[in-house]
Design an enzyme around this catalytic site. Structure first.
Site, PDB file in Angstrom:
ATOM      1  N   LYS A  86       0.231  -2.152  -7.317  1.00  0.00           N
ATOM      2  CA  LYS A  86       1.017  -2.988  -6.456  1.00  0.00           C
ATOM      3  C   LYS A  86       0.242  -4.177  -5.784  1.00  0.00           C
ATOM      4  CE  LYS A  86       4.910   0.102  -6.072  1.00  0.00           C
ATOM      5  NZ  LYS A  86       4.364   1.505  -6.746  1.00  0.00           N
TER       6      LYS A  86
ATOM      7  N   SER B 126       6.107   1.526  -1.024  1.00  0.00           N
ATOM      8  CA  SER B 126       5.658   1.518  -2.283  1.00  0.00           C
ATOM      9  C   SER B 126       6.618   1.669  -3.439  1.00  0.00           C
ATOM     10  CB  SER B 126       4.460   2.580  -2.722  1.00  0.00           C
ATOM     11  OG  SER B 126       3.563   2.331  -3.746  1.00  0.00           O
TER      12      SER B 126
ATOM     13  N   SER C 205      -0.327   3.521  -7.775  1.00  0.00           N
ATOM     14  CA  SER C 205       0.281   2.424  -7.059  1.00  0.00           C
ATOM     15  C   SER C 205      -0.566   1.407  -6.518  1.00  0.00           C
ATOM     16  CB  SER C 205       1.175   3.033  -5.715  1.00  0.00           C
ATOM     17  OG  SER C 205       2.383   3.574  -6.280  1.00  0.00           O
TER      18      SER C 205
END
Length: 425
Positions: free
Chosen positions: A74, A131, A71
């Site tokens: 992101k 997230s 993640s």
């Protein structure tokens, strides 16, 4: 003739057995190599710490080794959002539609249904805190048409920023063998984001995000446990381990760190704190430690728990030698009558400032899961007998939530009463 045939068959069987034994030994060796924890750790653990002002490398370990970003992807997704905002392609109020593909993403997710919409601002907060993988796809499809095209845009931007060993295949960080990066490249991205879109960087310090009827906490635990942390993002998939990019600012001195491959979120966080502590020690002059001074929040002069009180460390070092220690001369704030609505809890009222600080710390350590989204405040108030220091934790959504927190503390023999945050009594 029969005897010769028997001998031949015996030899053939021995050959087969030998081959099988070799295969078993080979498989056993391969299995041991794959499952060995030390080997897995050697493949995935990388780290890097830099001076955020000068770019000087203060620590690195396999910083150019390719790893899965998970993640942390992101961060680049958000970079692209900030770029779109800066160039007027979208506004914070722009609504983005949820497709069936976005809806079908694996958790973590907000769970919006196909056809529903979300604003750009809420999408930013959902990516920073929860997230949310579904929202990453919503963003990708809105800005790029398709997630594949958006990932190509992300990779092109990464190359422009000098991230030569990074390739993106999706906007969320969900498993994809072709999606790779390095610790050094993630450092470059963190630096570029602050430099190019600093006006949006404050979103990474968001500790909780309320959407619909739910409140989501930020996965970046350093915001609440390591003084000076103001961003930026965590990541995890099984193939990568637990990853973290962190940015810390103490006394105007900024460090940016990356850790990949933690066995757990806690060990990842502990390793990051250790590396940051060592880096701050390197920045000392003549052996004098750079002692941080806690900030006072501009809003209502209440000290946020992420950076002031939940930082004390038990150590064999003297208090003055602890980079994360509390400065007792600056941690107390004067209560303002207009502090505002909302509920909190009070764990004591003291004539001694330090005792009030210790009471808040003790409460936070006793029930970290319950109190991690609150703001710590040691409030100074004049009374008929002198100055009183009230030890409080604020930021509960309602009275019931505050009472539940008190119940949790009382079960551990910690005195506690729920209070209205605007109560000056």
């Amino acid at each position: 003739m029969a005897k010769a045939l028997s001998v031949t068959r015996s030899l053939s069987m021995r050959g087969v057995v030998a081959v099988l034994l070799c295969l078993v030994a080979t498989v056993a060796t391969i299995s041991f190599t794959v499952l060995s924890p030390s080997a897995a750790q050697a493949r995935t653990y990388t780290a890097m710490i830099i001076d955020g002002d000068t770019g000087e490398t203060l620590h690195e370990y396999r910083a150019d080794h390719k790893v899965y970003p998970a993640s942390l992807t992101k961060i680049m997704t958000l970079y692209m959002v900030f770029d779109a905002l800066e160039h007027g392609k979208v506004s914070l109020s722009t609504r983005m539609k949820v497709s069936k593909r976005a809806w079908g993403q694996a958790p973590s997710k907000l769970g919006l249904q196909p056809g529903e919409t979300i604003s750009v601002k809420d999408a930013i907060l959902a990516l920073v805190t929860k997230s949310a993988n579904d929202i990453a796809v919503v963003v990708a499809e809105h800005l790029g048409g398709t997630e594949i095209k958006f990932a190509q845009m992300m990779t092109s931007e990464a190359r422009r920023l000098g991230m030569s060993r990074t390739t993106f295949r999706n906007a969320s960080g969900l498993p994809n063998r072709g999606q790779m990066t390095t610790a050094r490249d993630m450092i470059k991205l963190a630096v570029a984001l602050r430099k190019n879109y600093g006006s949006y960087y404050h979103y990474f310090a968001t500790q909780k995000f309320r959407f619909g009827n739910r409140t989501y906490g930020n996965h970046n635990n350093l915001l609440a446990s390591y003084y000076g942390t103001d961003g930026i993002k965590t990541g995890y998939i099984n193939a990568s381990g637990f990853n973290l990019v962190a940015s810390v600012n103490r006394n105007g001195k900024r460090l940016i760190g990356v850790v990949f491959g933690g066995r757990t979120a806690r060990t990842r966080d502990d390793q990051m704190k250790k590396l940051l502590d060592q880096a701050y020690m390197k920045l000392t002059k003549d052996g004098e430690i750079v002692v941080p001074r806690p900030r006072i929040s501009p809003e209502d002069k209440i000290l946020p728990a992420d950076a002031q009180l939940l930082i004390a460390k038990r150590s064999t070092l003297r208090e003055a030698e602890q980079p994360g220690r509390i400065d007792t001369q600056t941690v107390v704030t004067r209560l303002k009558p207009e502090t505002g609505a909302g509920w909190g809890i009070q764990v004591g009222a003291f004539s001694d400032q330090r005792r009030a600080q210790e009471a808040v710390l003790a409460a936070a350590r006793t029930a970290p899961d319950v109190l991690r989204l609150t703001r710590a405040a040691v409030e100074q108030q004049a009374s008929g007998t002198g100055i009183v220091y009230r030890a409080r934790l604020l930021g509960f959504d309602g009275e019931n939530e505050a009472r539940a927190a008190c119940d949790a503390l009382k079960r551990e023999n910690v005195a506690c009463i729920p209070v209205n945050a605007g109560d000056a009594g």
